[in-house]
Design an enzyme around this catalytic site. Structure first.
Site, mmCIF file in Angstrom:
data_model
loop_
_atom_site.group_PDB
_atom_site.id
_atom_site.type_symbol
_atom_site.label_atom_id
_atom_site.label_comp_id
_atom_site.label_asym_id
_atom_site.label_seq_id
_atom_site.Cartn_x
_atom_site.Cartn_y
_atom_site.Cartn_z
ATOM 1 N N ARG A 121 2.565 -2.898 -35.302
ATOM 2 C CA ARG A 121 2.759 -4.411 -34.715
ATOM 3 C C ARG A 121 1.936 -5.424 -35.034
ATOM 4 O O ARG A 121 1.917 -6.878 -34.712
ATOM 5 C CB ARG A 121 2.550 -4.165 -32.996
ATOM 6 N N TYR B 196 25.112 -19.217 -32.599
ATOM 7 C CA TYR B 196 25.121 -17.902 -31.973
ATOM 8 C C TYR B 196 24.892 -17.782 -30.662
ATOM 9 O O TYR B 196 23.828 -18.450 -30.076
ATOM 10 C CB TYR B 196 24.255 -16.975 -32.817
ATOM 11 N N ASP C 151 19.644 -20.767 -39.395
ATOM 12 C CA ASP C 151 19.917 -19.456 -39.235
ATOM 13 C C ASP C 151 20.898 -19.250 -40.533
ATOM 14 O O ASP C 151 22.048 -19.454 -40.342
ATOM 15 C CB ASP C 151 20.654 -19.164 -37.857
ATOM 16 N N LYS D 184 23.166 -7.944 -39.647
ATOM 17 C CA LYS D 184 24.544 -8.176 -40.364
ATOM 18 C C LYS D 184 24.639 -7.992 -41.688
ATOM 19 O O LYS D 184 24.260 -6.872 -42.006
ATOM 20 C CB LYS D 184 24.670 -9.739 -39.820
HETATM 21 C C1 PLP Z 1 23.814 -11.478 -34.542
HETATM 22 C C2 PLP Z 1 23.183 -12.729 -34.799
HETATM 23 C C3 PLP Z 1 22.068 -13.171 -34.245
HETATM 24 C C4 PLP Z 1 21.070 -12.142 -33.453
HETATM 25 O O1 PLP Z 1 20.773 -10.958 -34.325
HETATM 26 P P1 PLP Z 1 20.659 -9.692 -33.551
HETATM 27 O O2 PLP Z 1 19.829 -8.816 -34.824
HETATM 28 O O3 PLP Z 1 21.608 -9.285 -32.796
HETATM 29 O O4 PLP Z 1 19.296 -9.911 -32.595
HETATM 30 C C5 PLP Z 1 21.516 -14.359 -34.555
HETATM 31 N N1 PLP Z 1 22.424 -15.122 -35.364
HETATM 32 C C6 PLP Z 1 23.530 -14.926 -35.726
HETATM 33 C C7 PLP Z 1 24.278 -15.972 -36.719
HETATM 34 C C8 PLP Z 1 24.021 -13.657 -35.775
HETATM 35 O O5 PLP Z 1 25.133 -13.485 -36.122
#
Ligand code: PLP
Length: 383
Positions: free
Chosen positions: A51, A105, A175, A200
């Site tokens: 952590r 998102y 992001d 992803k």
């Molecule tokens: C899936 C996603 C997130 C969130 O990610 P998690 O791993 O599900 O917490 C944030 N931004 C985008 C663009 C995403 O596709």
């Protein structure tokens, strides 16, 4: 250890950057260190603890992502949302103001609109750099975007955004999940921080939840200091699985790009389809921006059926492409944003955002393109 993005290409960095050399056996892979208790003080004089975001397997991911995104440092989290929430909470305080892109998102939208106002942070929204500039206030702390965005694949001019931020001393954050570091590196364009849902494309096999922040050492240290208190870490086994996924990222993304371009052109020419959103198509409104700042246009495509009433029929007739919400894995997935990722918006909000009931979003996988086209050909056929 190869970690220098100036001397090695992205495919090489995917495989070699950040590897923890296995000095005990000479093995080719980073060993997995499962301890949650380490001798203290240890020879490196650091208190290692999962952590604290400083175990060997976490450091492997941190080094690999810093190299891939051309940032000074990185920190890996237990999910994309842990990375995003920790980043925002580490930087924003009551009375400050932050500007966000309209189409983020869904989870980020919920976090921002339900948690930040509670903490006394003021919000503004905008679609592009001109609108962000209009929303600026003396107390603006950061501007946060997604490019390409979900589900219409809007792109924001990142060099322009970075210049706006630098002019006003405001942090710029992206992001970069949809683009991946293979297709787009925002940091060399001047953006301060890059966030990914590693769930992803980075992991790429739909079997690990993870996230990452890449930025200057100063920003990453600040985020990590908050992260230690918030606790959203990733454990050693998941780090090792993510490391394995990352080794093939460049190869996978190249195929995602090719398949998505092929599917986008096929759908654009199909009589049952009224509109296709893909930044690689010249008719996409942000194609010029995407072409300037991306090396590839990504694996996400969205499209509208001429008859919204045919959505159910299409979904039930696809045999390979699976109706599911996530994205970025090797398998092709399809979803209906108005009923899933964007269901909490009102019908009027969706209409304003351009998300019709007949809009479908495809996360194009790395199957053979001919099999993808065959699946859509059969599912879209009028019998
Ligand atoms: C899936 C996603 C997130 C969130 O990610 P998690 O791993 O599900 O917490 C944030 N931004 C985008 C663009 C995403 O596709």
């Amino acid at each position: 250890m190869i970690t220098d993005p100036n001397t090695h290409g992205l495919s090489t960095l995917c495989i070699h950057a950040g590897t923890h050399l296995d000095e005990a056996t000479g093995g080719a892979c980073s060993p997995i260190f499962t301890s949650t208790a380490y001798a203290f003080p240890n020879p490196a004089n650091a208190n290692i603890y999962p952590r604290y975001f400083n175990t060997p397997n976490q450091q492997v991911i941190n080094r690999k992502l810093a190299a891939l995104e051309k940032g000074e440092a990185a920190v890996v989290f237990g999910s994309g949302m842990a990375a995003i929430s920790t980043f925002l909470l580490a930087h924003l305080k009551p009375g400050e103001h932050a500007i966000f892109q309209n189409d983020l998102y869904g989870g980020s939208m919920r976090l921002i609109s339900s948690e930040l106002p509670r903490l006394g942070v003021e919000l503004s929204w905008g679609a592009n750099v001109a609108e962000f500039a209009t929303a600026l206030r003396p107390e603006t702390r950061l501007i946060y975007v997604e490019s390409p965005s979900n589900p219409l694949l809007h792109c924001v001019d990142l060099a322009e955004l970075a210049a706006l931020g630098k002019r006003h001393g405001i942090l710029t954050v992206i992001d970069n999940t949809f683009a991946t570091p293979i297709n787009q590196n925002p940091i060399p364009l001047g953006i301060d921080a890059v966030i990914h849902s590693a769930t992803k494309y980075l992991n790429g096999h739909s079997d690990v939840n993870a996230g990452v922040v890449v930025a200057s050492t100063e920003i990453v240290n600040r985020v990590t200091a908050s992260a230690v208190s918030f606790g959203g870490m990733l454990d050693a086994h998941a780090c090792a699985q993510l490391e394995r996924g990352l080794k093939t990222l460049a190869l996978r993304v190249q195929r995602h790009n090719e398949n998505a371009a092929t599917l986008a052109r096929f759908l654009a020419a199909h009589p049952a389809v009224s509109k296709v959103n893909y930044p690689g198509l010249p008719e996409h409104p942000d194609h010029a921006i995407a072409a300037r700042q991306m090396r590839g246009f990504g694996g996400m495509v969205s499209f509208e059926l001429c008859q919204a009433g045919q959505v159910e029929r299409l979904l039930s007739r696809l045999r390979m492409v699976m109706p599911a919400l996530s994205l970025g894995g090797v398998e092709s997935l399809i979803c209906v944003p108005s009923r899933s990722t964007h269901r909490t918006m009102t019908a009027a909000e969706r209409q304003r955002a351009g998300i019709s009931d007949g809009l479908l979003r495809v996360s194009v996988g790395i199957e053979d393109a001919q099999d993808l086209l065959a699946d859509f050909t059969d599912a879209l056929a009028m019998d």
